[in-house]
Design an enzyme around this catalytic site. Sequence first.
Site, PDB file in Angstrom:
ATOM      1  CG  LEU A 278      78.940  20.612  80.483  1.00  0.00           C
ATOM      2  CD1 LEU A 278      80.176  21.454  81.048  1.00  0.00           C
ATOM      3  CD2 LEU A 278      77.734  20.046  81.507  1.00  0.00           C
ATOM      4  CG  ASP A 279      72.943  21.986  76.972  1.00  0.00           C
ATOM      5  OD1 ASP A 279      73.191  20.587  76.651  1.00  0.00           O
ATOM      6  OD2 ASP A 279      72.350  22.297  77.727  1.00  0.00           O
ATOM      7  CG  MET A 280      77.155  26.798  72.460  1.00  0.00           C
ATOM      8  SD  MET A 280      77.484  26.556  70.807  1.00  0.00           S
ATOM      9  CE  MET A 280      76.715  28.124  69.899  1.00  0.00           C
TER      10      MET A 280
END
Length: 242
Positions: A102-104
């Site tokens: 998952l993205d930051m």
Amino acid sequence: MQRLDRFLSEAGVESRRKVKDVIRSGRVTVNGAVCTVPEQKIDETSATVTLDGQTVGRGDRRIVVMLHKPAGCVTAATDARYPTVMEQLPPQYRRLMPIGRLDMDTEGLLLFTNDGDLAHRLLSPKKGIEKCYYAEHAGTADAEDVAAFAKGCVLRDGTTCLPAVLEPLGEGKSLVRVREGKYHQVRRMLASRNKPVSYLRRISEGTLALGDLPLGMSRELTNEEIERLESVHFDEKFFNQN
Ligand code: URA
């Protein structure tokens, strides 16, 4: 990490009190060496423990952990600049590997495992496991957006996505169901429809839902949950429903 006496009693070898005597008598090895200290801390996710020469317990057991990832940490084992998702896990799970990423800035369901084959199978494009995201974005999604998602969004850089499902939830909110994992995919799909995302949370993956797991918390999946997750196969009908 876990105490050796606790590990053995949880594995069903006598009660905790009797287990201490068993350990002190020199019948137990940890990673090949005799251990006579009941309080000895072991890495229960990877240690090989034997009693009277027989492997005991859980060193080889498959572990899958679900984390409700907060924003602000990166999906990586180590990072020079930012906190990582590994730091969100209790210490005994920090050797597991993330299944996908998952993205930051994205919150939500992120899985970890010690079973590389399982991770590989779950990530396989052929398996096409559906992931569902709750998104808050500019504007309000309409029938044209739904149709564009169903056909396969063309991103601003010209990349074409597989058909996906967009479910508008009213002003500035939608559910998005995808079965692939391109870089920043959901954000870029909504941006391609002029609906930049301000908040994104993955709420389910295949048969698994985040449920009421609090933000920043994790839990182990049961064997039944793992088996159900593995049994999912891509269903063409799902993506042709619009
Ligand atoms: N799509 C995104 O844009 N970000 C994620 O983290 C996952 C899917």
